[in-house]
Design a protein around this motif. Structure first.
Motif, PDB file in Angstrom:
ATOM      1  N   TYR A  41      -0.572  33.107   9.679  1.00 49.30           N
ATOM      2  CA  TYR A  41       0.843  32.887  10.107  1.00 49.30           C
ATOM      3  C   TYR A  41       0.874  31.386  10.081  1.00 49.30           C
ATOM      4  CZ  TYR A  41       1.675  37.643  10.159  1.00 49.30           C
ATOM      5  OH  TYR A  41       1.880  39.177   9.669  1.00 49.30           O
TER       6      TYR A  41
ATOM      7  N   ASN B 138       1.815  22.740  12.124  1.00 46.56           N
ATOM      8  CA  ASN B 138       1.985  23.939  12.478  1.00 46.56           C
ATOM      9  C   ASN B 138       0.846  24.954  12.458  1.00 46.56           C
ATOM     10  OD1 ASN B 138       4.743  23.315  12.853  1.00 46.56           O
ATOM     11  ND2 ASN B 138       5.038  23.565  10.820  1.00 46.56           N
TER      12      ASN B 138
ATOM     13  N   PHE C 247       4.148  39.473  20.787  1.00 50.03           N
ATOM     14  CA  PHE C 247       4.420  38.320  20.055  1.00 50.03           C
ATOM     15  C   PHE C 247       4.005  38.585  18.661  1.00 50.03           C
ATOM     16  CE2 PHE C 247       3.067  34.163  18.534  1.00 50.03           C
ATOM     17  CZ  PHE C 247       4.065  33.530  18.378  1.00 50.03           C
TER      18      PHE C 247
ATOM     19  N   ALA D 103       6.784  40.453  17.094  1.00 47.36           N
ATOM     20  CA  ALA D 103       7.928  39.806  16.554  1.00 47.36           C
ATOM     21  C   ALA D 103       7.878  38.936  15.584  1.00 47.36           C
ATOM     22  CB  ALA D 103       8.161  38.930  18.091  1.00 47.36           C
ATOM     23  N   VAL D 104       6.599  38.191  15.509  1.00 48.46           N
ATOM     24  CA  VAL D 104       6.446  37.296  14.395  1.00 48.46           C
ATOM     25  C   VAL D 104       6.266  38.024  12.938  1.00 48.46           C
ATOM     26  CG1 VAL D 104       4.719  35.811  13.253  1.00 48.46           C
ATOM     27  CG2 VAL D 104       4.978  35.347  15.669  1.00 48.46           C
TER      28      VAL D 104
ATOM     29  N   SER E 127       7.702  40.860  12.143  1.00 47.84           N
ATOM     30  CA  SER E 127       9.151  41.396  11.820  1.00 47.84           C
ATOM     31  C   SER E 127      10.171  40.389  11.696  1.00 47.84           C
ATOM     32  CB  SER E 127       9.509  42.344  12.776  1.00 47.84           C
ATOM     33  OG  SER E 127       9.946  41.799  14.366  1.00 47.84           O
ATOM     34  N   ASP E 128       9.813  39.016  11.637  1.00 48.18           N
ATOM     35  CA  ASP E 128      10.704  37.801  11.761  1.00 48.18           C
ATOM     36  C   ASP E 128      11.595  37.704  12.762  1.00 48.18           C
ATOM     37  OD1 ASP E 128      11.251  35.414  10.341  1.00 48.18           O
ATOM     38  OD2 ASP E 128      12.809  36.471   9.008  1.00 48.18           O
ATOM     39  N   GLY E 129      11.252  38.304  13.981  1.00 45.73           N
ATOM     40  CA  GLY E 129      12.113  38.417  15.296  1.00 45.73           C
ATOM     41  C   GLY E 129      12.448  37.077  15.975  1.00 45.73           C
ATOM     42  N   PHE E 130      12.074  35.786  15.385  1.00 43.49           N
ATOM     43  CA  PHE E 130      12.457  34.546  15.729  1.00 43.49           C
ATOM     44  C   PHE E 130      13.218  34.085  14.789  1.00 43.49           C
ATOM     45  CE2 PHE E 130       8.080  35.602  17.722  1.00 43.49           C
ATOM     46  CZ  PHE E 130       8.471  35.614  19.087  1.00 43.49           C
ATOM     47  N   THR E 131      13.852  34.504  13.691  1.00 47.94           N
ATOM     48  CA  THR E 131      14.928  33.896  12.944  1.00 47.94           C
ATOM     49  C   THR E 131      15.979  33.447  13.642  1.00 47.94           C
ATOM     50  OG1 THR E 131      14.202  35.032  11.053  1.00 47.94           O
ATOM     51  CG2 THR E 131      16.399  34.093  10.886  1.00 47.94           C
TER      52      THR E 131
ATOM     53  N   VAL F 154      16.131  31.090  16.039  1.00 46.35           N
ATOM     54  CA  VAL F 154      15.994  30.852  17.553  1.00 46.35           C
ATOM     55  C   VAL F 154      15.571  29.108  17.291  1.00 46.35           C
ATOM     56  CG1 VAL F 154      14.175  30.825  19.404  1.00 46.35           C
ATOM     57  CG2 VAL F 154      14.828  32.901  18.212  1.00 46.35           C
TER      58      VAL F 154
END
Length: 73
Positions: free
Chosen positions: A15, A23, A61, A64-65, A67-71, A73
């Motif tokens: 990722y 990154n 964690f 969440a990554v 499922s794009d759960g940090f869009t 943020v």
């Protein structure tokens, strides 16, 4: 956490960003299997510190990554 690249095999996360040196996150599956904690470090600083996470926290964690759960943020 005090692990060294000489004794710990590190793997770049799939990722992480493109292989341009930015990154990039690495983790050690062998350390995780042997010690029950997931070590994570910045690939730009391989001699720097690593963070350790419990398996449940790390799995949440990653979920969440994925499922794009940090869009946003």
């Amino acid at each position: 956490m005090n692990t060294t690249s000489a004794t710990t095999a590190w793997v770049k996360s799939t990722y992480s960003g493109p292989d341009d040196g930015s990154n990039c996150v690495e983790w050690s599956p062998s350390y995780a299997a042997d010690h029950g904690a997931v070590p994570v470090r910045d690939s730009k600083h391989p001699d720097g510190p690593a963070l350790r996470f419990g398996p449940g926290v790390w799995a949440a964690f990653i979920s969440a990554v994925r499922s794009d759960g940090f869009t946003g943020v």
